[in-house]
Design an enzyme around this catalytic site. Sequence first.
Site, PDB file in Angstrom:
ATOM      1  CG  LEU A 121      53.902  57.974  39.788  1.00 50.26           C
ATOM      2  CD1 LEU A 121      53.599  56.518  39.495  1.00 50.26           C
ATOM      3  CD2 LEU A 121      55.339  58.127  40.273  1.00 50.26           C
ATOM      4  CE1 TYR A 122      54.869  62.475  41.828  1.00 53.75           C
ATOM      5  CE2 TYR A 122      54.137  64.747  41.765  1.00 53.75           C
ATOM      6  CZ  TYR A 122      55.150  63.820  41.855  1.00 53.75           C
ATOM      7  OH  TYR A 122      56.449  64.247  41.969  1.00 53.75           O
ATOM      8  CB  THR A 123      47.028  60.551  43.538  1.00 54.81           C
ATOM      9  OG1 THR A 123      47.032  61.784  42.805  1.00 54.81           O
ATOM     10  CG2 THR A 123      47.662  60.770  44.899  1.00 54.81           C
TER      11      THR A 123
END
Length: 375
Positions: free
Chosen positions: A59-61
């Site tokens: 999910l991150y960035t």
Amino acid sequence: MSLDRYTLLGRSGLRVSPMSLGTMTFGTEWGWGADEATAQRLFDLYVDAGGNFIDTADLYTEGTSEQWVGRFTAARAMRERLVIATKYSYNAQPGNPNAGGNHRKNLLRALEGSLRRLGTDYIDLYYLHTWDRMTPADEVMRAMDDAVSAGKIRYVGLSDVPAWYAGRAQTLADWRGFEPVAAMQLEYSMIERNAEHEFADLATHLGMGLVAWSPLGMGVLSGKYRPSQDAQNQAAVTGSGRLQTLGTAPPPGFDKLSARNFSIVAELEAVAHAANRPMAQVALNWLYQKRGVASIVVGATKAAQLEQSLGALDFVLAPELIARLDAASEPPHPFPYYMFADGHQARIHGQVDVAAQPPNHADFQRVPAPQPTGK
């Protein structure tokens, strides 16, 4: 500043640094992260200090975090030295319900994507990111075990799940011979201590190492936010950070700028002054002493922030200062937890003093790094 000691992760034999490098800030897609050059500097600073535990998620960035972690790892030829953890659960394909969730189909889809972005053929620790309230624990644990058997992941983790779910998952692993849960990642800080109601006992008795995220309460415990002195606007704060961009109705989990939390910050500031240490270091040091904590996820957008965090375990916080912080941040004890307090328990044990906890042989171990022998 040296991460020269390691923790056994849960009841596994995997050795991880007491501080994990959080990489949710790697990338600017969300409007408040670090650019690639800064992220590279943060990565280098961490591994040069001896750190080996890297935390990311698909999910991150929007995937940039995983890509950069893979790129930085390859550039330093450090894949075998590092313990890389990533996560799955969140949906990046609106309209496709099976592109999110905890189920087997999404686990395998997400795992392949993370392997590709990280540029590796295995992941050391793979977390279920957040409980989806639907997928049975046995489906998750069987799918995780299959991925271990396929050589695509080494260890299994859970993040942001109810305690009963984690207990069921670990029991299923024990009964059915699945790869057990080695780590449980939860929000845990001086202003968010609800993990102590269930998860500390769960982790130590069932062999999971607690990995604490947001240990500074999204920056509140660093002192970067202050209550406003404007009598006409009691809700305002001074300082700068992402919490101030959320307005007066922040989503659950982001409502950190409260009167209660600012009272904790005030006591933390006084204790930090007495200890002659920065507030952030004192908050991290306090947290690492808590039962079941194996590692603390520290993130940053500036090198100076990370440098300060990495020095948080280089001193001993006096017991009386720990007691002050415990008292200032004591969480509410709703039903049934108030029944487990000493006063109530005395009625069960006939006013006889008994140990609050049985001998705990499942607790994690903290081990020193090997020292050169000179031979």
